[in-house]
Write a protein that holds these residues in place. Structure first.
Motif, PDB file in Angstrom:
ATOM      1  N   ILE A 182       0.850  -1.189   0.000  1.00 54.21           N
ATOM      2  CA  ILE A 182       0.000   0.000   0.000  1.00 54.21           C
ATOM      3  C   ILE A 182       0.884   1.236   0.000  1.00 54.21           C
ATOM      4  O   ILE A 182       1.367   1.700   1.037  1.00 54.21           O
ATOM      5  CB  ILE A 182      -0.950   0.025   1.213  1.00 54.21           C
ATOM      6  CG1 ILE A 182      -1.704  -1.304   1.333  1.00 54.21           C
ATOM      7  CG2 ILE A 182      -1.940   1.185   1.075  1.00 54.21           C
ATOM      8  CD1 ILE A 182      -2.607  -1.388   2.556  1.00 54.21           C
ATOM      9  N   GLY A 183       1.115   1.771  -1.185  1.00 56.48           N
ATOM     10  CA  GLY A 183       1.767   3.056  -1.351  1.00 56.48           C
ATOM     11  C   GLY A 183       0.733   4.045  -1.831  1.00 56.48           C
ATOM     12  O   GLY A 183      -0.417   4.018  -1.393  1.00 56.48           O
ATOM     13  N   PHE A 196      -0.541  -9.923   4.648  1.00 59.36           N
ATOM     14  CA  PHE A 196       0.551  -9.139   5.203  1.00 59.36           C
ATOM     15  C   PHE A 196       0.680  -7.843   4.404  1.00 59.36           C
ATOM     16  O   PHE A 196       0.612  -7.854   3.174  1.00 59.36           O
ATOM     17  CB  PHE A 196       1.858  -9.928   5.178  1.00 59.36           C
ATOM     18  CG  PHE A 196       1.841 -11.101   6.123  1.00 59.36           C
ATOM     19  CD1 PHE A 196       2.158 -10.931   7.465  1.00 59.36           C
ATOM     20  CD2 PHE A 196       1.477 -12.363   5.677  1.00 59.36           C
ATOM     21  CE1 PHE A 196       2.122 -12.004   8.341  1.00 59.36           C
ATOM     22  CE2 PHE A 196       1.432 -13.444   6.543  1.00 59.36           C
ATOM     23  CZ  PHE A 196       1.757 -13.266   7.888  1.00 59.36           C
ATOM     24  N   ILE A 197       0.874  -6.743   5.131  1.00 61.24           N
ATOM     25  CA  ILE A 197       0.873  -5.413   4.540  1.00 61.24           C
ATOM     26  C   ILE A 197       2.281  -4.844   4.525  1.00 61.24           C
ATOM     27  O   ILE A 197       3.024  -4.959   5.497  1.00 61.24           O
ATOM     28  CB  ILE A 197      -0.028  -4.447   5.338  1.00 61.24           C
ATOM     29  CG1 ILE A 197      -1.386  -5.090   5.662  1.00 61.24           C
ATOM     30  CG2 ILE A 197      -0.215  -3.134   4.571  1.00 61.24           C
ATOM     31  CD1 ILE A 197      -2.217  -5.428   4.462  1.00 61.24           C
ATOM     32  N   CYS A 198       2.649  -4.211   3.411  1.00 60.59           N
ATOM     33  CA  CYS A 198       3.896  -3.460   3.336  1.00 60.59           C
ATOM     34  C   CYS A 198       3.607  -2.113   2.697  1.00 60.59           C
ATOM     35  O   CYS A 198       2.516  -1.857   2.207  1.00 60.59           O
ATOM     36  CB  CYS A 198       4.977  -4.229   2.574  1.00 60.59           C
ATOM     37  SG  CYS A 198       4.537  -4.721   0.901  1.00 60.59           S
ATOM     38  N   SER A 214      -1.591  -8.440   9.176  1.00 58.48           N
ATOM     39  CA  SER A 214      -0.434  -7.935   9.909  1.00 58.48           C
ATOM     40  C   SER A 214       0.548  -7.314   8.934  1.00 58.48           C
ATOM     41  O   SER A 214       0.458  -7.519   7.719  1.00 58.48           O
ATOM     42  CB  SER A 214       0.233  -9.078  10.686  1.00 58.48           C
ATOM     43  OG  SER A 214       1.308  -8.615  11.465  1.00 58.48           O
ATOM     44  N   ALA A 215       1.508  -6.565   9.449  1.00 58.48           N
ATOM     45  CA  ALA A 215       2.582  -6.005   8.621  1.00 58.48           C
ATOM     46  C   ALA A 215       3.599  -7.094   8.306  1.00 58.48           C
ATOM     47  O   ALA A 215       3.725  -8.096   9.030  1.00 58.48           O
ATOM     48  CB  ALA A 215       3.261  -4.848   9.337  1.00 58.48           C
ATOM     49  N   THR A 216       4.352  -6.906   7.215  1.00 54.28           N
ATOM     50  CA  THR A 216       5.371  -7.900   6.839  1.00 54.28           C
ATOM     51  C   THR A 216       6.491  -7.981   7.863  1.00 54.28           C
ATOM     52  O   THR A 216       7.289  -8.926   7.809  1.00 54.28           O
ATOM     53  CB  THR A 216       5.984  -7.571   5.464  1.00 54.28           C
ATOM     54  OG1 THR A 216       6.487  -6.219   5.484  1.00 54.28           O
ATOM     55  CG2 THR A 216       4.962  -7.714   4.352  1.00 54.28           C
ATOM     56  N   VAL A 244      10.234  -3.127   2.038  1.00 53.11           N
ATOM     57  CA  VAL A 244       9.955  -4.200   1.073  1.00 53.11           C
ATOM     58  C   VAL A 244      10.142  -3.748  -0.370  1.00 53.11           C
ATOM     59  O   VAL A 244      10.787  -4.435  -1.176  1.00 53.11           O
ATOM     60  CB  VAL A 244       8.533  -4.762   1.288  1.00 53.11           C
ATOM     61  CG1 VAL A 244       8.163  -5.723   0.152  1.00 53.11           C
ATOM     62  CG2 VAL A 244       8.438  -5.482   2.622  1.00 53.11           C
ATOM     63  N   GLU A 245       9.605  -2.584  -0.724  1.00 51.32           N
ATOM     64  CA  GLU A 245       9.647  -2.178  -2.130  1.00 51.32           C
ATOM     65  C   GLU A 245      11.068  -1.855  -2.584  1.00 51.32           C
ATOM     66  O   GLU A 245      11.486  -2.228  -3.686  1.00 51.32           O
ATOM     67  CB  GLU A 245       8.710  -1.002  -2.385  1.00 51.32           C
ATOM     68  CG  GLU A 245       8.256  -0.919  -3.826  1.00 51.32           C
ATOM     69  CD  GLU A 245       7.042  -0.021  -4.017  1.00 51.32           C
ATOM     70  OE1 GLU A 245       6.438  -0.097  -5.108  1.00 51.32           O
ATOM     71  OE2 GLU A 245       6.692   0.754  -3.112  1.00 51.32           O
TER      72      GLU A 245
END
Length: 377
Positions: free
Chosen positions: A175-176, A297-299, A322-324, A334-335
Protein backbone atom coordinates in the motif's frame (compact mmCIF):
# COMPACT_ATOMS: atom_id res chain seq x y z
CA UNK A 1 26.08 -13.68 -5.77
CA UNK A 2 24.89 -15.02 -2.37
CA UNK A 3 27.13 -12.70 -0.29
CA UNK A 4 27.19 -9.81 -2.72
CA UNK A 5 25.68 -6.51 -1.62
CA UNK A 6 23.03 -4.76 -3.68
CA UNK A 7 21.31 -1.44 -3.16
CA UNK A 8 17.69 -0.75 -3.96
CA UNK A 9 16.12 2.68 -4.46
CA UNK A 10 12.43 3.45 -4.53
CA UNK A 11 10.49 6.70 -4.72
CA UNK A 12 6.85 5.82 -5.09
CA UNK A 13 3.53 7.39 -5.97
CA UNK A 14 3.12 8.76 -2.45
CA UNK A 15 5.76 11.37 -3.38
CA UNK A 16 7.16 11.53 0.13
CA UNK A 17 10.81 10.80 -0.62
CA UNK A 18 13.45 8.20 -1.45
CA UNK A 19 13.84 4.87 0.34
CA UNK A 20 17.22 3.15 0.02
CA UNK A 21 18.39 -0.23 1.27
CA UNK A 22 21.61 -2.24 1.23
CA UNK A 23 21.09 -6.00 1.32
CA UNK A 24 22.43 -9.40 0.33
CA UNK A 25 20.30 -12.28 -0.92
CA UNK A 26 20.52 -16.05 -0.92
CA UNK A 27 18.20 -18.95 -1.73
CA UNK A 28 17.44 -22.10 0.19
CA UNK A 29 15.58 -25.13 -1.19
CA UNK A 30 13.85 -27.26 1.44
CA UNK A 31 12.79 -30.90 1.26
CA UNK A 32 9.51 -30.01 -0.47
CA UNK A 33 11.52 -28.32 -3.28
CA UNK A 34 10.12 -24.99 -2.15
CA UNK A 35 12.79 -22.38 -2.92
CA UNK A 36 12.88 -19.63 -0.31
CA UNK A 37 14.67 -16.34 -0.80
CA UNK A 38 16.49 -14.91 2.20
CA UNK A 39 17.69 -11.36 2.51
CA UNK A 40 19.95 -9.71 5.02
CA UNK A 41 19.30 -6.01 5.39
CA UNK A 42 22.61 -4.28 6.04
CA UNK A 43 21.56 -0.64 5.96
CA UNK A 44 18.78 1.75 5.02
CA UNK A 45 18.12 5.44 4.57
CA UNK A 46 15.28 7.80 3.75
CA UNK A 47 15.73 11.14 2.00
CA UNK A 48 12.55 13.27 2.01
CA UNK A 49 11.46 15.19 -1.06
CA UNK A 50 11.71 18.97 -0.75
CA UNK A 51 8.18 20.46 -0.99
CA UNK A 52 9.03 22.17 -4.28
CA UNK A 53 10.05 18.84 -5.84
CA UNK A 54 6.80 17.22 -4.73
CA UNK A 55 4.83 20.11 -6.24
CA UNK A 56 6.76 19.88 -9.51
CA UNK A 57 6.18 16.13 -9.75
CA UNK A 58 2.46 16.58 -9.16
CA UNK A 59 2.37 19.25 -11.88
CA UNK A 60 4.09 16.87 -14.31
CA UNK A 61 1.19 14.44 -13.99
CA UNK A 62 -0.53 16.51 -16.66
CA UNK A 63 0.65 18.34 -19.76
CA UNK A 64 2.04 21.84 -19.37
CA UNK A 65 4.42 24.45 -20.75
CA UNK A 66 8.05 23.46 -21.30
CA UNK A 67 7.22 19.96 -20.09
CA UNK A 68 10.27 18.25 -21.58
CA UNK A 69 12.75 20.66 -20.02
CA UNK A 70 10.99 20.53 -16.66
CA UNK A 71 11.05 16.73 -16.74
CA UNK A 72 14.76 16.67 -17.58
CA UNK A 73 15.60 19.04 -14.73
CA UNK A 74 13.57 16.99 -12.26
CA UNK A 75 15.27 13.80 -13.47
CA UNK A 76 18.63 15.36 -12.62
CA UNK A 77 17.38 16.35 -9.16
CA UNK A 78 16.01 12.86 -8.56
CA UNK A 79 19.28 11.25 -9.66
CA UNK A 80 21.16 13.35 -7.12
CA UNK A 81 18.72 12.32 -4.38
CA UNK A 82 18.99 8.66 -5.41
CA UNK A 83 22.77 8.82 -5.19
CA UNK A 84 22.61 10.59 -1.83
CA UNK A 85 20.20 7.99 -0.44
CA UNK A 86 22.51 5.19 -1.58
CA UNK A 87 25.51 6.85 0.07
CA UNK A 88 23.50 7.38 3.28
CA UNK A 89 22.39 3.74 3.35
CA UNK A 90 25.96 2.53 2.70
CA UNK A 91 27.20 4.74 5.52
CA UNK A 92 24.53 3.35 7.83
CA UNK A 93 25.57 -0.18 6.81
CA UNK A 94 29.22 0.59 7.50
CA UNK A 95 30.32 -0.21 3.96
CA UNK A 96 31.93 1.75 1.16
CA UNK A 97 29.69 2.28 -1.83
CA UNK A 98 32.42 0.67 -3.97
CA UNK A 99 31.63 -2.61 -2.19
CA UNK A 100 28.15 -2.68 -3.75
CA UNK A 101 27.72 -4.85 -6.82
CA UNK A 102 24.95 -2.63 -8.21
CA UNK A 103 22.01 -0.43 -7.33
CA UNK A 104 18.50 -0.94 -8.68
CA UNK A 105 16.86 2.45 -9.28
CA UNK A 106 13.21 2.39 -10.29
CA UNK A 107 12.75 6.12 -10.93
CA UNK A 108 9.69 8.25 -10.32
CA UNK A 109 6.56 7.31 -12.24
CA UNK A 110 4.77 10.36 -13.62
CA UNK A 111 2.66 8.72 -16.36
CA UNK A 112 1.52 5.13 -16.73
CA UNK A 113 -0.36 4.14 -19.87
CA UNK A 114 -0.12 0.36 -20.44
CA UNK A 115 -2.99 0.48 -22.95
CA UNK A 116 -0.55 2.32 -25.24
CA UNK A 117 2.39 0.13 -24.08
CA UNK A 118 4.32 2.83 -22.27
CA UNK A 119 5.09 3.94 -18.74
CA UNK A 120 7.28 6.92 -17.94
CA UNK A 121 9.63 7.03 -14.96
CA UNK A 122 11.72 10.16 -14.41
CA UNK A 123 15.30 9.07 -13.81
CA UNK A 124 18.86 9.77 -14.93
CA UNK A 125 20.64 6.47 -14.23
CA UNK A 126 23.82 7.53 -16.02
CA UNK A 127 24.07 10.47 -13.61
CA UNK A 128 23.58 8.08 -10.66
CA UNK A 129 26.38 5.88 -12.04
CA UNK A 130 28.65 8.91 -12.32
CA UNK A 131 27.94 9.86 -8.73
CA UNK A 132 28.46 6.39 -7.28
CA UNK A 133 30.92 4.68 -9.64
CA UNK A 134 28.97 1.39 -9.53
CA UNK A 135 26.60 -0.35 -11.92
CA UNK A 136 23.08 1.05 -11.99
CA UNK A 137 20.12 -1.03 -13.17
CA UNK A 138 17.09 1.00 -14.24
CA UNK A 139 14.16 1.07 -16.70
CA UNK A 140 12.59 -2.08 -15.27
CA UNK A 141 9.14 -1.72 -16.81
CA UNK A 142 9.72 -1.22 -20.53
CA UNK A 143 10.69 -4.79 -21.45
CA UNK A 144 7.57 -6.23 -19.88
CA UNK A 145 5.50 -3.61 -21.71
CA UNK A 146 7.23 -4.47 -24.98
CA UNK A 147 6.26 -8.10 -24.38
CA UNK A 148 2.60 -7.15 -24.13
CA UNK A 149 2.46 -6.76 -20.36
CA UNK A 150 1.27 -3.98 -18.09
CA UNK A 151 4.80 -3.28 -16.88
CA UNK A 152 3.27 -3.36 -13.40
CA UNK A 153 3.04 -4.38 -10.72
CA UNK A 154 6.59 -5.77 -10.59
CA UNK A 155 6.92 -6.37 -6.84
CA UNK A 156 4.81 -9.58 -6.84
CA UNK A 157 7.82 -11.49 -8.22
CA UNK A 158 9.79 -10.46 -5.14
CA UNK A 159 6.82 -11.18 -2.87
CA UNK A 160 6.65 -14.69 -4.31
CA UNK A 161 10.37 -15.31 -3.86
CA UNK A 162 10.49 -13.82 -0.36
CA UNK A 163 7.17 -14.52 1.32
CA UNK A 164 5.61 -17.59 -0.24
CA UNK A 165 4.83 -20.32 2.28
CA UNK A 166 4.82 -24.05 1.61
CA UNK A 167 1.87 -24.50 3.96
CA UNK A 168 -0.11 -21.22 4.16
CA UNK A 169 -2.12 -19.40 1.48
CA UNK A 170 -0.98 -15.78 1.82
CA UNK A 171 -1.77 -12.42 0.37
CA UNK A 172 0.70 -9.53 0.31
CA UNK A 173 -0.71 -6.02 -0.02
CA UNK A 174 1.72 -3.27 -0.94
CA UNK A 175 0.00 0.00 0.00
CA UNK A 176 1.77 3.06 -1.35
CA UNK A 177 0.11 5.80 -3.37
CA UNK A 178 -1.45 2.95 -5.33
CA UNK A 179 -2.16 -0.42 -3.71
CA UNK A 180 -1.37 -3.79 -5.24
CA UNK A 181 -2.17 -7.30 -4.10
CA UNK A 182 -0.11 -10.46 -4.58
CA UNK A 183 -1.85 -13.83 -4.13
CA UNK A 184 0.54 -16.55 -2.94
CA UNK A 185 -1.02 -20.02 -2.80
CA UNK A 186 1.31 -22.71 -1.40
CA UNK A 187 1.32 -24.35 -4.82
CA UNK A 188 0.25 -23.21 -8.26
CA UNK A 189 0.02 -19.85 -9.97
CA UNK A 190 1.01 -16.59 -8.34
CA UNK A 191 -1.29 -13.74 -9.33
CA UNK A 192 -1.52 -10.05 -8.56
CA UNK A 193 -2.63 -6.63 -9.77
CA UNK A 194 -3.11 -3.02 -8.72
CA UNK A 195 -6.27 -2.88 -6.64
CA UNK A 196 -6.75 0.89 -6.90
CA UNK A 197 -5.85 3.87 -4.73
CA UNK A 198 -3.79 3.27 -1.63
CA UNK A 199 -2.69 6.44 0.15
CA UNK A 200 -2.94 8.69 -2.91
CA UNK A 201 -6.42 10.15 -2.52
CA UNK A 202 -6.17 10.12 1.28
CA UNK A 203 -3.01 12.21 1.12
CA UNK A 204 -4.45 14.64 -1.42
CA UNK A 205 -7.65 15.23 0.57
CA UNK A 206 -5.72 15.62 3.83
CA UNK A 207 -3.30 18.14 2.29
CA UNK A 208 -6.27 20.15 1.02
CA UNK A 209 -7.66 20.60 4.54
CA UNK A 210 -4.61 20.46 6.82
CA UNK A 211 -0.99 21.41 6.99
CA UNK A 212 1.15 18.40 6.20
CA UNK A 213 1.05 15.72 3.53
CA UNK A 214 -0.57 12.70 5.18
CA UNK A 215 -3.08 11.64 7.83
CA UNK A 216 -0.85 10.16 10.54
CA UNK A 217 -2.24 6.82 11.76
CA UNK A 218 -5.46 7.63 9.89
CA UNK A 219 -6.54 9.75 12.87
CA UNK A 220 -8.56 12.24 10.83
CA UNK A 221 -10.25 9.46 8.87
CA UNK A 222 -11.11 7.72 12.16
CA UNK A 223 -12.83 10.92 13.36
CA UNK A 224 -15.27 10.85 10.46
CA UNK A 225 -18.10 8.56 9.37
CA UNK A 226 -18.15 6.49 6.19
CA UNK A 227 -20.75 7.62 3.65
CA UNK A 228 -22.21 4.43 2.11
CA UNK A 229 -23.60 6.42 -0.82
CA UNK A 230 -20.27 8.04 -1.67
CA UNK A 231 -18.45 4.72 -1.24
CA UNK A 232 -20.89 3.02 -3.61
CA UNK A 233 -20.47 5.82 -6.15
CA UNK A 234 -16.69 5.55 -6.06
CA UNK A 235 -16.79 1.77 -6.35
CA UNK A 236 -18.72 2.16 -9.61
CA UNK A 237 -15.46 3.28 -11.22
CA UNK A 238 -15.01 0.75 -14.09
CA UNK A 239 -11.42 0.01 -13.10
CA UNK A 240 -12.56 -1.94 -10.04
CA UNK A 241 -14.56 -4.43 -12.13
CA UNK A 242 -11.93 -4.74 -14.85
CA UNK A 243 -10.38 -8.22 -14.87
CA UNK A 244 -6.62 -8.60 -14.40
CA UNK A 245 -4.01 -8.11 -15.66
CA UNK A 246 -4.42 -4.46 -14.76
CA UNK A 247 -2.45 -1.59 -13.30
CA UNK A 248 -3.19 2.03 -12.57
CA UNK A 249 -1.83 5.25 -11.08
CA UNK A 250 -2.33 9.00 -10.79
CA UNK A 251 -3.44 9.01 -14.42
CA UNK A 252 -6.82 7.76 -13.16
CA UNK A 253 -7.06 8.33 -9.41
CA UNK A 254 -6.28 12.03 -9.13
CA UNK A 255 -7.95 15.03 -7.41
CA UNK A 256 -10.15 15.73 -10.43
CA UNK A 257 -11.49 12.15 -10.24
CA UNK A 258 -12.29 12.72 -6.57
CA UNK A 259 -13.93 16.07 -7.31
CA UNK A 260 -16.20 14.40 -9.85
CA UNK A 261 -17.23 11.80 -7.26
CA UNK A 262 -17.93 14.49 -4.65
CA UNK A 263 -20.08 16.64 -6.96
CA UNK A 264 -23.21 14.81 -5.83
CA UNK A 265 -22.28 15.18 -2.15
CA UNK A 266 -21.59 18.91 -1.67
CA UNK A 267 -22.48 19.02 2.02
CA UNK A 268 -20.52 15.99 3.18
CA UNK A 269 -18.13 16.97 6.02
CA UNK A 270 -14.46 16.72 4.99
CA UNK A 271 -13.68 14.20 7.76
CA UNK A 272 -16.46 11.95 6.43
CA UNK A 273 -14.92 12.15 2.96
CA UNK A 274 -11.59 11.07 4.45
CA UNK A 275 -13.24 8.18 6.29
CA UNK A 276 -14.91 7.08 3.05
CA UNK A 277 -11.67 7.31 1.07
CA UNK A 278 -10.00 5.09 3.65
CA UNK A 279 -12.86 2.62 3.35
CA UNK A 280 -12.49 2.72 -0.46
CA UNK A 281 -8.84 1.66 -0.13
CA UNK A 282 -9.70 -1.07 2.37
CA UNK A 283 -12.69 -2.36 0.40
CA UNK A 284 -10.86 -2.55 -2.95
CA UNK A 285 -7.93 -4.40 -1.34
CA UNK A 286 -10.19 -6.78 0.59
CA UNK A 287 -12.16 -7.59 -2.56
CA UNK A 288 -8.93 -8.71 -4.23
CA UNK A 289 -7.91 -11.10 -1.46
CA UNK A 290 -8.52 -14.72 -2.41
CA UNK A 291 -11.29 -16.46 -0.51
CA UNK A 292 -8.75 -19.21 0.16
CA UNK A 293 -6.17 -16.89 1.70
CA UNK A 294 -5.56 -17.49 5.39
CA UNK A 295 -3.50 -14.38 6.11
CA UNK A 296 -2.71 -10.98 4.64
CA UNK A 297 0.55 -9.14 5.20
CA UNK A 298 0.87 -5.41 4.54
CA UNK A 299 3.90 -3.46 3.34
CA UNK A 300 4.42 0.11 2.20
CA UNK A 301 3.37 3.28 3.98
CA UNK A 302 -0.18 2.02 4.44
CA UNK A 303 1.10 -0.54 6.95
CA UNK A 304 1.52 2.36 9.41
CA UNK A 305 -2.03 3.68 8.99
CA UNK A 306 -3.72 2.21 12.08
CA UNK A 307 -7.23 3.08 10.92
CA UNK A 308 -6.63 1.44 7.53
CA UNK A 309 -5.28 -1.76 9.08
CA UNK A 310 -8.28 -1.87 11.42
CA UNK A 311 -10.65 -1.46 8.47
CA UNK A 312 -8.93 -4.26 6.57
CA UNK A 313 -9.02 -6.50 9.63
CA UNK A 314 -12.75 -5.91 10.01
CA UNK A 315 -13.41 -6.71 6.35
CA UNK A 316 -11.22 -9.82 6.27
CA UNK A 317 -12.03 -11.56 9.55
CA UNK A 318 -11.15 -14.26 10.55
CA UNK A 319 -8.00 -13.91 8.44
CA UNK A 320 -4.85 -12.66 10.12
CA UNK A 321 -3.89 -9.14 8.96
CA UNK A 322 -0.43 -7.93 9.91
CA UNK A 323 2.58 -6.00 8.62
CA UNK A 324 5.37 -7.90 6.84
CA UNK A 325 7.48 -7.16 9.91
CA UNK A 326 5.90 -10.36 11.28
CA UNK A 327 7.69 -12.21 8.45
CA UNK A 328 11.02 -10.61 9.29
CA UNK A 329 11.00 -7.80 6.72
CA UNK A 330 10.09 -4.23 7.67
CA UNK A 331 7.06 -2.97 5.78
CA UNK A 332 8.98 0.22 5.07
CA UNK A 333 11.75 -1.60 3.20
CA UNK A 334 9.95 -4.20 1.07
CA UNK A 335 9.65 -2.18 -2.13
CA UNK A 336 13.24 -0.90 -2.10
CA UNK A 337 14.42 -4.46 -1.38
CA UNK A 338 12.39 -5.62 -4.37
CA UNK A 339 14.39 -3.36 -6.70
CA UNK A 340 17.69 -4.41 -5.13
CA UNK A 341 16.65 -8.00 -5.86
CA UNK A 342 15.49 -7.14 -9.38
CA UNK A 343 18.90 -5.57 -10.07
CA UNK A 344 20.48 -8.83 -8.89
CA UNK A 345 18.24 -10.84 -11.21
CA UNK A 346 19.08 -8.57 -14.15
CA UNK A 347 22.83 -8.97 -13.68
CA UNK A 348 22.39 -12.74 -13.34
CA UNK A 349 20.37 -12.69 -16.59
CA UNK A 350 17.31 -14.11 -14.86
CA UNK A 351 13.73 -12.96 -15.59
CA UNK A 352 12.21 -10.49 -13.15
CA UNK A 353 8.59 -10.37 -14.24
CA UNK A 354 5.64 -12.69 -13.61
CA UNK A 355 3.57 -13.06 -16.80
CA UNK A 356 0.62 -14.30 -14.72
CA UNK A 357 0.64 -10.88 -13.05
CA UNK A 358 1.55 -8.44 -15.80
CA UNK A 359 0.09 -10.28 -18.78
CA UNK A 360 3.37 -10.32 -20.72
CA UNK A 361 3.87 -12.99 -23.38
CA UNK A 362 6.51 -14.65 -21.23
CA UNK A 363 9.25 -14.22 -18.70
CA UNK A 364 11.66 -11.42 -19.53
CA UNK A 365 14.94 -10.11 -18.14
CA UNK A 366 14.10 -6.62 -16.96
CA UNK A 367 16.14 -3.45 -16.81
CA UNK A 368 18.97 -1.65 -18.53
CA UNK A 369 22.49 -1.64 -17.09
CA UNK A 370 24.49 1.57 -16.77
CA UNK A 371 28.07 0.54 -15.97
CA UNK A 372 29.82 2.26 -13.12
CA UNK A 373 33.12 4.09 -13.44
CA UNK A 374 35.34 2.83 -10.60
CA UNK A 375 38.12 5.09 -9.43
CA UNK A 376 41.43 4.23 -11.07
CA UNK A 377 43.64 6.44 -8.93
Amino acid sequence: MADTLFAGIMSGTSLDGVDAVIASFSEETNTSLHCQLHCQLRGSAFVPFPPTLRETLLALQSSGDDELARSARVANTLADLYAQATLDAARQAGVNVAQLRAVGVHGQTVRHCPSETWSYQLNHPARVAEHLGIDVVADFRSRDLAAGGQGAPLVPAFHAAMFRSASKHRGIANIGGIANLTDLPPHGIVSGFDTGPGNMLLDAWYARHHEGTFDRNGAWAASGKVSPALLAAMLREPYFDKPPPKSTGRDLFHPAWLAAQLAAFPSLPPADVQATLLQLTATSIAAAVSKNAEELFICGGGAYNTALINALSNLLRPRVVSATDALGVSAQHVEALAFAWLARETLARRPGNLPTVTGAKGHRILGAIYPGVPETG
